[in-house]
Design a protein around this motif. Structure first.
Motif, PDB file in Angstrom:
ATOM      1  N   MET A   8       7.206 -31.403 -14.089  1.00 43.80           N
ATOM      2  CA  MET A   8       5.957 -32.105 -13.841  1.00 43.80           C
ATOM      3  C   MET A   8       6.095 -32.999 -12.604  1.00 43.80           C
ATOM      4  N   ARG A   9       5.048 -33.034 -11.804  1.00 42.71           N
ATOM      5  CA  ARG A   9       5.092 -33.784 -10.547  1.00 42.71           C
ATOM      6  C   ARG A   9       4.324 -35.096 -10.695  1.00 42.71           C
ATOM      7  N   ILE A  10       4.991 -36.194 -10.345  1.00 43.40           N
ATOM      8  CA  ILE A  10       4.472 -37.536 -10.562  1.00 43.40           C
ATOM      9  C   ILE A  10       4.299 -38.258  -9.228  1.00 43.40           C
ATOM     10  N   LEU A  11       3.222 -39.056  -9.128  1.00 44.36           N
ATOM     11  CA  LEU A  11       3.030 -39.954  -7.997  1.00 44.36           C
ATOM     12  C   LEU A  11       3.347 -41.368  -8.460  1.00 44.36           C
ATOM     13  N   LEU A  12       4.335 -41.999  -7.829  1.00 40.17           N
ATOM     14  CA  LEU A  12       4.708 -43.386  -8.127  1.00 40.17           C
ATOM     15  C   LEU A  12       4.277 -44.263  -6.961  1.00 40.17           C
ATOM     16  N   ASN A  58      13.891 -35.278 -15.446  1.00 40.14           N
ATOM     17  CA  ASN A  58      13.462 -33.941 -15.001  1.00 40.14           C
ATOM     18  C   ASN A  58      12.068 -33.914 -14.382  1.00 40.14           C
ATOM     19  N   PHE A  59      11.586 -35.072 -13.919  1.00 39.15           N
ATOM     20  CA  PHE A  59      10.321 -35.093 -13.192  1.00 39.15           C
ATOM     21  C   PHE A  59      10.569 -34.877 -11.702  1.00 39.15           C
ATOM     22  N   THR A  60       9.584 -34.292 -11.032  1.00 39.11           N
ATOM     23  CA  THR A  60       9.540 -34.246  -9.579  1.00 39.11           C
ATOM     24  C   THR A  60       8.691 -35.427  -9.122  1.00 39.11           C
ATOM     25  N   LEU A  61       9.098 -36.089  -8.044  1.00 40.20           N
ATOM     26  CA  LEU A  61       8.505 -37.381  -7.728  1.00 40.20           C
ATOM     27  C   LEU A  61       8.140 -37.512  -6.260  1.00 40.20           C
ATOM     28  N   ASP A  62       6.931 -38.034  -5.992  1.00 41.69           N
ATOM     29  CA  ASP A  62       6.537 -38.523  -4.681  1.00 41.69           C
ATOM     30  C   ASP A  62       6.296 -40.021  -4.820  1.00 41.69           C
ATOM     31  N   VAL A  63       6.650 -40.797  -3.783  1.00 46.19           N
ATOM     32  CA  VAL A  63       6.512 -42.250  -3.879  1.00 46.19           C
ATOM     33  C   VAL A  63       5.676 -42.783  -2.727  1.00 46.19           C
ATOM     34  N   ALA A  64       4.983 -43.881  -3.001  1.00 48.42           N
ATOM     35  CA  ALA A  64       4.240 -44.618  -1.981  1.00 48.42           C
ATOM     36  C   ALA A  64       4.484 -46.097  -2.230  1.00 48.42           C
ATOM     37  N   SER A  65       4.456 -46.892  -1.149  1.00 51.05           N
ATOM     38  CA  SER A  65       4.763 -48.320  -1.258  1.00 51.05           C
ATOM     39  C   SER A  65       3.543 -49.214  -1.067  1.00 51.05           C
ATOM     40  N   ASP A  66       2.393 -48.633  -0.800  1.00 49.88           N
ATOM     41  CA  ASP A  66       1.166 -49.419  -0.699  1.00 49.88           C
ATOM     42  C   ASP A  66      -0.018 -48.570  -1.148  1.00 49.88           C
ATOM     43  N   GLY A  67      -1.145 -49.238  -1.379  1.00 45.28           N
ATOM     44  CA  GLY A  67      -2.305 -48.551  -1.925  1.00 45.28           C
ATOM     45  C   GLY A  67      -2.904 -47.507  -1.014  1.00 45.28           C
ATOM     46  N   GLU A  68      -2.886 -47.754   0.300  1.00 41.24           N
ATOM     47  CA  GLU A  68      -3.476 -46.784   1.229  1.00 41.24           C
ATOM     48  C   GLU A  68      -2.686 -45.478   1.228  1.00 41.24           C
ATOM     49  N   ASP A  69      -1.352 -45.582   1.249  1.00 38.81           N
ATOM     50  CA  ASP A  69      -0.527 -44.378   1.195  1.00 38.81           C
ATOM     51  C   ASP A  69      -0.688 -43.693  -0.154  1.00 38.81           C
ATOM     52  N   GLY A  70      -0.802 -44.486  -1.224  1.00 43.88           N
ATOM     53  CA  GLY A  70      -1.025 -43.917  -2.543  1.00 43.88           C
ATOM     54  C   GLY A  70      -2.333 -43.147  -2.615  1.00 43.88           C
ATOM     55  N   LEU A 110      18.402 -23.449 -20.069  1.00 44.14           N
ATOM     56  CA  LEU A 110      17.689 -23.278 -18.805  1.00 44.14           C
ATOM     57  C   LEU A 110      18.174 -24.311 -17.802  1.00 44.14           C
ATOM     58  N   SER A 111      18.162 -23.938 -16.533  1.00 46.70           N
ATOM     59  CA  SER A 111      18.450 -24.916 -15.485  1.00 46.70           C
ATOM     60  C   SER A 111      17.285 -25.894 -15.381  1.00 46.70           C
ATOM     61  N   SER A 112      17.496 -26.967 -14.630  1.00 48.40           N
ATOM     62  CA  SER A 112      16.452 -27.973 -14.465  1.00 48.40           C
ATOM     63  C   SER A 112      15.166 -27.368 -13.901  1.00 48.40           C
ATOM     64  N   SER A 113      15.283 -26.549 -12.859  1.00 50.39           N
ATOM     65  CA  SER A 113      14.099 -25.946 -12.240  1.00 50.39           C
ATOM     66  C   SER A 113      13.443 -24.930 -13.162  1.00 50.39           C
ATOM     67  N   GLU A 114      14.263 -24.169 -13.887  1.00 46.52           N
ATOM     68  CA  GLU A 114      13.707 -23.200 -14.841  1.00 46.52           C
ATOM     69  C   GLU A 114      12.935 -23.921 -15.940  1.00 46.52           C
ATOM     70  N   TYR A 115      13.486 -25.051 -16.412  1.00 50.97           N
ATOM     71  CA  TYR A 115      12.790 -25.812 -17.445  1.00 50.97           C
ATOM     72  C   TYR A 115      11.450 -26.341 -16.925  1.00 50.97           C
ATOM     73  N   TYR A 127       8.041 -29.079  -7.184  1.00 44.58           N
ATOM     74  CA  TYR A 127       8.806 -29.603  -6.052  1.00 44.58           C
ATOM     75  C   TYR A 127       8.017 -30.664  -5.319  1.00 44.58           C
ATOM     76  N   ASP A 128       8.700 -31.416  -4.476  1.00 45.30           N
ATOM     77  CA  ASP A 128       8.039 -32.481  -3.735  1.00 45.30           C
ATOM     78  C   ASP A 128       7.349 -31.930  -2.488  1.00 45.30           C
ATOM     79  N   GLN A 129       6.747 -32.853  -1.715  1.00 43.72           N
ATOM     80  CA  GLN A 129       5.902 -32.449  -0.583  1.00 43.72           C
ATOM     81  C   GLN A 129       6.652 -31.656   0.484  1.00 43.72           C
ATOM     82  N   ASP A 130       7.938 -31.893   0.610  1.00 44.15           N
ATOM     83  CA  ASP A 130       8.690 -31.312   1.717  1.00 44.15           C
ATOM     84  C   ASP A 130       9.219 -29.913   1.433  1.00 44.15           C
ATOM     85  N   PHE A 131       8.903 -29.386   0.242  1.00 44.67           N
ATOM     86  CA  PHE A 131       9.454 -28.074  -0.090  1.00 44.67           C
ATOM     87  C   PHE A 131       8.738 -26.985   0.710  1.00 44.67           C
ATOM     88  N   ASP A 132       9.464 -25.942   1.062  1.00 46.04           N
ATOM     89  CA  ASP A 132       8.932 -24.833   1.853  1.00 46.04           C
ATOM     90  C   ASP A 132       8.048 -23.954   0.972  1.00 46.04           C
TER      91      ASP A 132
END
Length: 237
Positions: free
Chosen positions: A1-5, A24-36, A150-155, A179-184
């Motif tokens: 599951m992909r989470i925005l923090l 086992n979460f996939t994570l994107d982070v932001a440090s201010d409200g505009e980026d969030g 199962l591996s982490s990604s398989e799960y 996966y996160d934003q930078d994945f191909d």
């Protein structure tokens, strides 16, 4: 599951990031409200964790703007304020749950899992489909009561399917939720993991567990049997 923090306290952000990755979460982070707001509007998430006291755009304003844009992933707000009025303000803005600082990361993860399950129409951490079950708290996968390794990604992939049985999911959607934003996005990694899941879970294709729909994506076949429920409950006694 992909989470925005979205959290501006960098020490807390780093701490939560590590706990969520360990869970086992996939994570994107932001440090201010505009980026969030940008990330929440541009990318697909299964849930968000948003601090109330953010710079540039506070958490309440951020949640309000996301909901105005009809972005409906469940949101857990973090607040250092302990008055009931502040909690009500966050919930009225469109948040689904809240935690008051300080809190235990384990509680945050439990609440996050519950929000994701409820958004998928599931009440229990134990999710069933025919002889298969997953436990979103312990990250265990079983077939007819027997543990499957199962591996982490398989799960992550199988959990996403189990929370959305019968729904067609494109390769892009699957990658975005795992996966996160930078994945191909042009990678063939999803095909690789689909093959691995089929081999581990349905090696003879007797159940037709994961269906390929050419040009559209993949679909987890809803299976009618409930026999595993009895077996798992017997194991717990």
């Amino acid at each position: 599951m992909r989470i925005l923090l979205v959290e501006d306290d960098l020490e807390l952000q780093a701490n939560l990031k590590q706990h969520l990755i360990d869970a086992n979460f996939t994570l994107d982070v932001a440090s201010d409200g505009e980026d969030g707001l940008f990330q929440g509007s541009e990318y697909s998430y299964d849930a968000g964790i948003i601090d109330v006291g953010l710079p540039k755009l506070n958490g309440i304003e951020l949640i309000t703007k996301l909901r105005e844009r009809e972005i409906d992933f469940p949101i857990l707000i973090l607040t250092a304020r302990d008055s009931w009025q502040d909690k009500v303000e966050g919930l009225d803005a469109g948040a689904d749950d809240y935690l008051t600082k300080p809190f235990h990361p384990e509680e945050l993860i439990a609440r996050l899992n519950a929000l994701i399950r409820r958004s998928a129409g599931k009440a229990s951490p134990q999710v069933y489909n025919g002889p298969f079950s997953i436990n979103t708290s312990t990250l265990e996968v079983k077939k007819s009561g027997q543990l499957i390794n199962l591996s982490s990604s398989e799960y992550k992939l199988f959990e996403f399917f189990m929370l959305h049985p019968g729904e067609v999911k494109s390769k892009t959607v699957l990658i975005e939720h795992i996966y996160d934003q930078d994945f191909d996005l042009d990678s063939n990694v999803i095909e690789v993991f689909i093959r691995r899941l089929r081999k581990k879970l349905d090696p003879d294709n007797q159940l037709g567990l994961i269906e390929t729909l050419r040009g559209r994506g993949y679909r987890l076949t809803p299976l009618a049997s409930n026999e595993q429920r009895t077996e798992d409950e017997s194991d717990a006694k």
